[in-house]
Design a protein around this motif. Structure first.
Motif, short mmCIF file in Angstrom:
data_model
loop_
_atom_site.label_atom_id
_atom_site.label_comp_id
_atom_site.label_asym_id
_atom_site.label_seq_id
_atom_site.Cartn_x
_atom_site.Cartn_y
_atom_site.Cartn_z
N LEU A 251 0.80 -1.23 0.00
CA LEU A 251 0.00 0.00 0.00
C LEU A 251 0.83 1.28 0.00
N LYS B 107 -2.44 8.73 -4.08
CA LYS B 107 -3.05 9.62 -3.07
C LYS B 107 -4.57 9.40 -2.99
N THR B 108 -5.19 10.18 -2.09
CA THR B 108 -6.63 10.02 -1.87
C THR B 108 -7.41 10.63 -3.04
N LYS C 67 -10.42 12.24 2.70
CA LYS C 67 -9.19 12.55 3.44
C LYS C 67 -8.37 11.32 3.76
N VAL D 254 -7.52 7.07 3.10
CA VAL D 254 -7.64 5.78 2.40
C VAL D 254 -7.81 4.72 3.49
N ASN E 67 -5.47 1.20 8.52
CA ASN E 67 -5.34 2.19 9.61
C ASN E 67 -5.32 1.49 10.97
#
Ligand SMILES: CC(C)(COP(=O)(O)OP(=O)(O)OC[C@H]1O[C@@H](n2cnc3c(N)ncnc32)[C@H](O)[C@@H]1OP(=O)(O)O)[C@@H](O)C(=O)NCCC(=O)NCCS
Ligand SMILES: CC(=O)OP(=O)(O)O
Length: 331
Positions: A132, A140-141, A146, A148, A175
């Protein structure tokens, strides 16, 4: 038709080009053979002819496009673009060349960035972090997002819960300890992913070890705060929490633990409080309930680049390729 057959049918109807950069792994070739034979996507394999001949075994990948970074006439342009994108982070031309000639995951992501491919699937023999990182750095997003995050589509056999046994679980891959605002963003993206892929109305449960105040702890407070943020930002979305897993998916338990909830007992999108819970949770359902587990799929990213578990089968790769193609159709 089951979920994954629907994804394959959609993918075939508007064929996309998907990069498989893990030319060192035999599962890549087995999956590529099936994807090509079934007409699910066009396939690009990144690697030298020599490496591919050595690793492909007896699989027929004659329909695949082979791209060798060392000889491709696109490589110089990719190097220049990578330098442009990462100059502020100190990337030199020499470093960009070294990365693109030696790390095929970066090369595949650059193919997607430069629109020479529609998506990429990797991670059968690379960790999630290594898979990732290039796409977070380069793609990028997507605008308006805001964060991923990473979800799984779980297809649980003989299961009356969720959407006939189909769920989105998140975040199971990216995350690690999301703050309340991040949990809310994960829920929002997961609802969009569910709607787009499963074609039904998402019912989002924020999971916890507590249902509606039954336990007191800072971890519970975090989930309660996330629910508040998500509700304010998405007043039309069916979401609720904090809920234990049984209260989220079992109607009778939902009614007794969270009466009046629009989601309890009927959730089809499960948002886990952190990556420990999400990653352990999806693997439990995959291994003990023999569920199909497709992912980790990324959401909130500018183009579809998706991960796999190193424990995946070639069939799992085929499924993730089909879903990636459908994501690319809906970009
Ligand atoms: C993916 C991961 C490696 C990124 O962290 P990292 O390598 O430390 O990299 P950084 O934090 O420097 O981030 C790299 C880039 O990605 C961006 N980024 C990181 N996480 C992001 C997210 N969730 N959404 C959007 N962008 C993100 C950063 O802003 C940074 O951009 P920049 O380099 O242009 O400034 C990290 O989140 C991770 O290890 N996650 C857990 C993966 C895992 O092991 N999962 C379990 C198995 S599935
Ligand atoms: C999603 C996941 O857990 O990946 P891996 O098994 O490769 O760590």
């Amino acid at each position: 038709m089951g979920f994954i057959d629907e994804m394959k049918a959609k993918a075939k109807a508007d064929k996309k080009t998907i990069v498989l950069p893990e030319s060192e792994d035999e599962r890549t070739y087995k999956a590529a053979e099936t994807v090509l034979k079934e007409g699910i996507a066009n396939v690009v394999i990144v690697g030298s002819q020599e490496e591919i001949e050595k690793n492909k075994g007896s699989y027929d990948i004659s329909g695949a496009q082979i791209v060798d970074p060392a000889t491709s006439d696109k490589t110089a342009g990719y190097i220049a673009k990578l330098v442009e994108l990462r100059q502020k982070k100190g990337m030199t031309e020499e470093q960009a060349r070294e990365i693109l000639l030696t790390n095929y995951l970066y090369y595949g992501v650059m193919m997607v960035k430069m629109k020479d491919a529609d998506g990429m699937v990797s991670g059968a023999c690379h960790s999630t972090a290594d898979t990732l990182r290039p796409c977070l750095q380069i793609l990028k997003t997507k605008p308006g997002t805001k964060l991923v995050s990473a979800f799984f589509v779980m297809c649980v056999p003989d299961c009356e819960y969720g959407e006939n046994g189909v769920f989105v679980f998140a975040d199971c891959g990216l995350n690690q300890n999301p703050a309340p605002e991040e949990l809310a963003a994960i829920a929002e993206s997961s609802a969009q992913s569910f709607r787009m892929l499963v074609g039904a109305e998402p019912k989002v449960a924020f999971l916890s070890h507590s249902s509606k105040g039954s336990a007191k702890h800072a971890d519970v407070d975090k989930v309660v705060e996330a629910v508040k943020i998500a509700k304010e930002a998405n007043p039309d979305l069916m979401l609720d929490g904090e809920l234990q897993l049984d209260a989220a998916i079992v109607p009778s338990v939902g009614e007794s633990k969270a009466p009046g909830s629009p989601v309890a007992g009927h959730a089809n999108v499960l948002v886990f409080p952190d990556l420990d819970a999400g990653n352990i949770g999806y693997k439990l359902v995959q291994r003990l309930a023999k569920a199909e587990a497709y992912g980790p799929m990324t959401q909130g990213i500018a183009a579809p680049v998706n991960d796999l578990s190193r424990g995946c089968s070639a069939e799992d790769i085929v499924g993730v390729v089909a879903i990636t193609a459908v994501q690319a159709q809906n970009q």
